[in-house]
Design a protein around this motif. Structure first.
Motif, PDB file in Angstrom:
ATOM      1  N   GLU A  42      -5.804   9.808  13.243  1.00  0.00           N
ATOM      2  CA  GLU A  42      -6.916  10.306  13.807  1.00  0.00           C
ATOM      3  C   GLU A  42      -6.662  10.642  15.420  1.00  0.00           C
ATOM      4  OE1 GLU A  42     -11.538  10.443  13.308  1.00  0.00           O
ATOM      5  OE2 GLU A  42     -10.494   8.746  12.687  1.00  0.00           O
ATOM      6  N   TYR A  43      -6.810   9.500  16.383  1.00  0.00           N
ATOM      7  CA  TYR A  43      -6.759   9.814  17.635  1.00  0.00           C
ATOM      8  C   TYR A  43      -5.982   9.405  18.437  1.00  0.00           C
ATOM      9  CZ  TYR A  43     -11.796   8.355  16.554  1.00  0.00           C
ATOM     10  OH  TYR A  43     -13.012   8.684  16.374  1.00  0.00           O
ATOM     11  N   LYS A 172      -3.155  17.922  17.835  1.00  0.00           N
ATOM     12  CA  LYS A 172      -4.536  17.523  17.845  1.00  0.00           C
ATOM     13  C   LYS A 172      -4.700  18.835  19.166  1.00  0.00           C
ATOM     14  CE  LYS A 172      -5.704  13.451  16.317  1.00  0.00           C
ATOM     15  NZ  LYS A 172      -4.620  14.113  15.260  1.00  0.00           N
ATOM     16  N   VAL A 175      -5.957  17.696  24.572  1.00  0.00           N
ATOM     17  CA  VAL A 175      -6.894  16.878  24.651  1.00  0.00           C
ATOM     18  C   VAL A 175      -7.081  15.978  26.105  1.00  0.00           C
ATOM     19  CG1 VAL A 175      -6.587  15.939  22.619  1.00  0.00           C
ATOM     20  CG2 VAL A 175      -5.407  14.674  24.038  1.00  0.00           C
TER      21      VAL A 175
END
Length: 189
Positions: A42-43, A172, A175
């Motif tokens: 997720e990160y 993503k 970021v």
């Protein structure tokens, strides 16, 4: 920096609790368990893999990257259960001009919150500072990844700042990342 300590023979690191060693084809099921879980990444700038053949090929890429001397991925194994993969910790971007390396880590979700990442990182720091003679170790963390930040802070890292829209992470986009670092002088004191 003594990169030969890393790349001459695959280093195996041991503590009372954990063994950091090479991930092999026979670990494909455990590697798949990690990479098949969207929550694990997720990160991270890693796209989950939902196909076991893709993961099997990735294990070959771990070996290729090691042989190219660009990245080392250790499997994190419990010392008392040496064939059960708990997670992965890696060192990459070896910069001999300034004796610096970047690290990263992730665990199977079933092993979150047990201190495993903190212990594996402690072992890696010792190896990199003492055996490899690194001066700086850094980690890039997405701002919302509170658990990873706790692991770094517990191991003596300092939050050095936020890099806004600084990197492109797979899956993503562009970021923000927080930079954490630890110097040899911090570690040795």
């Amino acid at each position: 920096m003594n990169v030969e300590a890393v790349f001459e023979h695959f280093p195996i690191l041991r503590s009372d609790e954990l063994v950091l060693k090479k991930i092999e084809d026979r670990h494909v099921d455990e590697v798949f368990e990690i990479y098949d879980n969207d929550r694990v990444f997720e990160y991270c700038g890693i796209i989950p893999k939902h196909n076991k053949d893709t993961v099997r090929n990735m294990i070959g890429h771990f070996e290729r990257d090691y042989n190219k001397r660009s990245r080392v991925k250790w499997g994190i194994f419990a010392n008392h259960e040496a064939e059960r993969l708990l997670g992965i910790i890696e060192a990459m971007d070896f910069n001999s001009k300034v004796d610096m390396v970047t690290i990263g880590y992730f665990l199977a979700e079933s092993h979150w919150g047990k201190g495993i990442a903190a212990e594996a990182l402690r072992m890696l720091l010792h190896f990199l500072f003492v055996n490899v003679n690194v001066n700086r170790i850094q980690a890039e963390v997405m701002p919302r990844n509170e658990n990873s930040k706790k692991v770094l802070l517990k191991n003596g890292f300092t939050k050095e700042g936020m890099l806004r829209q600084a990197t492109l992470w797979s899956g993503k986009g562009i970021v923000d990342i927080e930079m954490y670092g630890i110097l040899r002088e911090d570690y040795m004191s």
